[in-house]
Design an enzyme around this catalytic site. Sequence first.
Site, PDB file in Angstrom:
ATOM      1  N   ASP A   3      22.894   0.701  26.090  1.00 10.28           N
ATOM      2  CA  ASP A   3      23.389   2.067  25.798  1.00 10.28           C
ATOM      3  C   ASP A   3      22.865   3.173  26.718  1.00 10.28           C
ATOM      4  O   ASP A   3      21.672   3.218  27.014  1.00 10.28           O
ATOM      5  CB  ASP A   3      22.957   2.496  24.392  1.00 10.28           C
ATOM      6  CG  ASP A   3      23.170   1.444  23.346  1.00 10.28           C
ATOM      7  OD1 ASP A   3      23.739   0.405  23.644  1.00 10.28           O
ATOM      8  OD2 ASP A   3      22.738   1.684  22.212  1.00 10.28           O
ATOM      9  N   GLU A  11      26.749   2.077  14.824  1.00 10.34           N
ATOM     10  CA  GLU A  11      25.671   2.465  15.731  1.00 10.34           C
ATOM     11  C   GLU A  11      26.091   3.694  16.537  1.00 10.34           C
ATOM     12  O   GLU A  11      27.271   4.057  16.587  1.00 10.34           O
ATOM     13  CB  GLU A  11      25.361   1.324  16.704  1.00 10.34           C
ATOM     14  CG  GLU A  11      25.012   0.015  16.001  1.00 10.34           C
ATOM     15  CD  GLU A  11      24.662  -1.125  16.960  1.00 10.34           C
ATOM     16  OE1 GLU A  11      23.700  -1.828  16.680  1.00 10.34           O
ATOM     17  OE2 GLU A  11      25.352  -1.298  17.984  1.00 10.34           O
TER      18      GLU A  11
HETATM   19  C1  FRU Z   1      23.722  -0.456  20.410  1.00 12.01           C
HETATM   20  C2  FRU Z   1      22.296  -0.756  19.968  1.00 12.01           C
HETATM   21  C3  FRU Z   1      21.709   0.437  19.257  1.00 12.01           C
HETATM   22  C4  FRU Z   1      20.246   0.254  19.445  1.00 12.01           C
HETATM   23  C5  FRU Z   1      20.197  -0.339  20.844  1.00 12.01           C
HETATM   24  C6  FRU Z   1      19.076  -1.295  21.047  1.00 12.01           C
HETATM   25  O1  FRU Z   1      24.162  -1.192  21.484  1.00 12.01           O
HETATM   26  O2  FRU Z   1      22.296  -1.893  19.146  1.00 12.01           O
HETATM   27  O3  FRU Z   1      22.093   0.556  17.906  1.00 12.01           O
HETATM   28  O4  FRU Z   1      19.534   1.451  19.360  1.00 12.01           O
HETATM   29  O5  FRU Z   1      21.424  -0.982  21.051  1.00 12.01           O
HETATM   30  O6  FRU Z   1      18.996  -1.680  22.379  1.00 12.01           O
END
Ligand code: FRU
Length: 608
Positions: A155, A325
């Site tokens: 992300d 998310e």
């Molecule tokens: C989304 C996610 C988020 C989390 C991050 C961990 O892709 O699962 O929810 O903060 O990646 O790397």
Amino acid sequence: MNRSIIAGGVILASLSGGSLPVSAETVPLTPQCLSETNALVRANTTQGKYILLPVQENAAPAHIRVLSDGRLDETLNITLAENRIDFYVPLRLDGRDGEEILLDIRTSHDRAHTRDTQNSLWSSEIKISDEFDTSNREKYRPAFHHTPLYGWMNDPNGMFYKDGVWHLSYQWNPYGSKWENMSWGHSSSKDLIHWEAQEPVLYRDALGAVFSGSAVIDKENTAGFGHDSVIAIYTSADASQVQSLAHSSDGGMTYERYAKNPIITYERESRDPNMFWDADNSRWVLLLASALDHEMLVFTSPDLKEWTLQSKFGKDFGAQDGVWECPDLLRLPIEGTDREKWVLICNINPGGPFGGSATQYFVGEFDGNKFVCDTPPEVTKWMDYGKDHYATVSFHNAPDNRTTVIGWMSNWQYANEVPTVQYRSANTLPRDLKLFEFIDGQTYLASVPSPEVDILRGTPKNYRPGKIGKGLKRFSLPSATDGLCEIDFDADLKNGSRLEITLSNQEGEKVVMTLNSEDDTFSMDRTSSGLTDFSEHFPCVTVAPAYNATGKYSVRIFIDRSSIEAFSYDGHFAMTNLVFPTSPYNSVSFSSPDGNAKVNSLTIYPLK
Ligand code: FRU
């Protein structure tokens, strides 16, 4: 090949030369093997800037505790090489508090995975050096999309614009090219296109790994860390997920953690805080994903430190198949009107329209406390109808009231398996968002490539292909840029006809896109696009509603080495898909199964 040396996380020099993964000036380190599963490595920070750790991607994970002058400084998980070295990663020695560095290496967590430290390849190949070579060794590394110099990325995080500079942090594994050791890497750009690698900003601490979050500029010093401080709030992930604050007084180049972390705790798995300043109510708003409950929580705060839960949105709304998310809440203008609406962005994994992860959104109203969706729960809207568009959120404080977003250009179904090694994953092109009303009475998101993308254009070739029949009309893609290009065309499909747009190379690999005016869709078939067998989830056909009421389609297609992004000119549809052709696509062909399509104009820009 461009060769850059990373020192202190910043590209310091670009030399031309070979592609060796490590510099020749290295000194071997001698581990002391204490048992089958435990070894100690001693080093001194005066010996060099990096310990180079040999990695084998499919080896069992080892756990390293880094002690600095006897104090625990860092812990990390890494697949140290057993019998083959895929690449090296640097463990930084500069910037540590102490001088005497001790690595306590445990090569197994349980008896079933015992492996011999002494006879493992890493123990003879671990070394110390002043340099770590980040020369690109990947044929699929994009040329005009942001990627990390090395290591895994997911992300985008903590994105903001300040004093003419765009900042992009990202979920990063500094010690491997698969998801692990979550930290915030950092890049910056003056034009949203050319990115410069910066020092990573946040590493794991005692509260846990650093998961996703956002950053804002505290212009009025509401938090008390100083006017114009940059405040980041992120998820600390360990046994539970809690929210932590870090502040920066140098424009987001370095952060200091708040002593009273965590600042938000919630009794359910919750993550990815996303903040903005609510000018109508003179306070901060923060969205938090209650991942397993499929809900977004709305918090407010006067000072970024004390947060009050005001409401929840999501129960039974939209796609619910996976975890929720990476939220965002945006106020956007509706094209052609003087009205605005609010959009709640909700990334979901799995449960996307073609499997795996994707970005859905809800259009509605927000009164400072509560988001109310305009449409009934069963309505689902997707921001991008490709398979490789996730975790998309906006830049805080973008200039000229723009809403500019960037996504992660991959899919959790296969992101760890894509055929790159030195790094894994790129970001999407930046996109600017607005809303439009369609003839079905609904309001939708339009995404267009940010205007800065145009600076990539070289001298175009213009064509007037005219009537398209069943046979292929073929045009070359620019060889000077190895096929990197933007293809723009206007098609007239008024009589319910179909137009096929095929990218192909001399290996017979191809991507077939279809504009179908009968059901008003745009689709992309990557089943024969090149390498596809690294995951059963990769070969697919993605289909987007084109939201076009005229039968006249204007399309822009961007091809980088391993990605295709297609947009209608007005942004009414967007589609992002990865591809791994064994050689670059070198032609685009048009054909029409019904023989009735017309392509009025075609422009092919080489992209620099
Ligand atoms: C989304 C996610 C988020 C989390 C991050 C961990 O892709 O699962 O929810 O903060 O990646 O790397």
